[in-house]
Design an enzyme around this catalytic site. Structure first.
Site, mmCIF file in Angstrom:
data_model
loop_
_atom_site.group_PDB
_atom_site.id
_atom_site.type_symbol
_atom_site.label_atom_id
_atom_site.label_comp_id
_atom_site.label_asym_id
_atom_site.label_seq_id
_atom_site.Cartn_x
_atom_site.Cartn_y
_atom_site.Cartn_z
ATOM 1 N N SER A 190 34.397 -62.329 -19.162
ATOM 2 C CA SER A 190 35.515 -63.200 -19.397
ATOM 3 C C SER A 190 36.783 -62.077 -18.993
ATOM 4 C CB SER A 190 35.852 -63.769 -20.557
ATOM 5 O OG SER A 190 37.125 -64.712 -20.732
ATOM 6 N N ASP A 222 32.035 -74.387 -15.614
ATOM 7 C CA ASP A 222 32.871 -73.447 -16.599
ATOM 8 C C ASP A 222 34.367 -73.847 -16.544
ATOM 9 O OD1 ASP A 222 34.363 -71.191 -17.579
ATOM 10 O OD2 ASP A 222 33.214 -69.651 -16.891
ATOM 11 N N HIS A 261 31.553 -70.875 -20.446
ATOM 12 C CA HIS A 261 31.975 -69.693 -19.948
ATOM 13 C C HIS A 261 31.410 -68.365 -20.831
ATOM 14 C CE1 HIS A 261 35.308 -67.416 -18.527
ATOM 15 N NE2 HIS A 261 35.838 -66.780 -19.953
#
Length: 266
Positions: free
Chosen positions: A95, A217, A245
């Site tokens: 991320s 996502d 995610h």
């Protein structure tokens, strides 16, 4: 203060093997890697850590001024590598830590052999032809909600980020992780995350890179992964048959296999 104690560094696995350094995302800590560590540890020296303000890091090292941008987090990663004398590192960033990994590798390319960018986004806000997935108003509303009621925001957003509504235990785990974070620290990190624009840093990457996205996502849509891939010369793009995610939790076997296959090649 040593980087090892500041960032709660843990070293495990095959200590004489190649090094894989795992960098967690917003609202998480190194515990989020636990489902893929055993597969990595069979062949690699695995280095885990907590960003300052997360997990068991030393929060006395945190200041709002220092950690108002991703640069400070990247510098911490470089300092961990320097203090532990890590070289030829395969740096895995999840991320927001995907961009932290990009910044760290650009700052100290001699330390890193490869990057794995797991569900990355160089910019969350749409800009002209670039589609990050959110409008300016979306991000302003997200940050306002986080500032007003962090626990309520966590309970609402964590399941969205995780996806996989048929597996509510995953969203609950992420919610609990968010809720363990000091709201003041989370507010600063959220602004650094969601207001960042690291598109110009992508072409500067000089190490071999694997971009991993998931099929669905809500935070980093498919086009974002392709954008990262197209702007890092020589990179590879892998789309996991997974949702959400955080594939290290929702699809740990596939995520671990992808990292092992990439990290283990020369």
């Amino acid at each position: 203060m040593s980087a090892r104690s500041r960032n709660n560094v843990v070293v495990t696995g095959a200590l004489d093997g190649p090094t894989v350094l795992l960098a967690h995302g917003f609202g998480c800590d190194q515990h989020m890697w636990r489902l893929i560590v055993p597969a990595l540890a069979e062949r690699f020296r695995v280095v885990l850590f907590d960003h300052v303000g997360a997990g068991r890091s030393d929060t006395s090292a945190w200041t709002a001024d220092r950690y108002a941008s991703l640069d400070a987090y990247a510098q911490d990663v470089v300092e961990i590598c320097t203090e532990l004398d890590l070289r030829d590192v395969v740096l895995v960033g999840h991320s927001v830590s995907a961009m932290i990994a990009v910044l760290a590798a650009n700052r100290a390319p001699d330390r890193f052999a490869k990057l794995v960018l797991l569900t990355p986004s160089p910019r969350y806000i749409d800009d002209g032809d670039y589609r990050g997935g959110f409008s300016d108003a979306d991000i302003a509303e997200l940050l306002d909600s986080l500032d007003a009621n962090y626990l309520g925001w966590s309970n609402t957003m964590a399941p969205v980020i995780m996806g996989n509504p048929e597996r509510p235990e995953l969203g609950q785990e992420l919610t609990e992780s968010f809720c363990r974070t000091d709201p003041k620290i989370a507010q600063v990190f959220a602004k650094a995350t969601f207001l960042s624009d690291n598109r110009a840093d992508l072409p500067k990457v000089s190490v071999e890179t694997l971009v991993i996205e998931t099929a669905q996502d809500a935070i980093a849509p498919r086009g974002v992964g392709r954008y990262v891939h197209e702007n890092i010369s020589g990179s590879a793009l892998l789309t996991l048959d997974a949702t959400g995610h955080c594939p290290q939790l929702s699809a740990p076997e596939a995520t671990a296999a992808a990292i092992v296959a990439f990290a283990g090649t020369r």
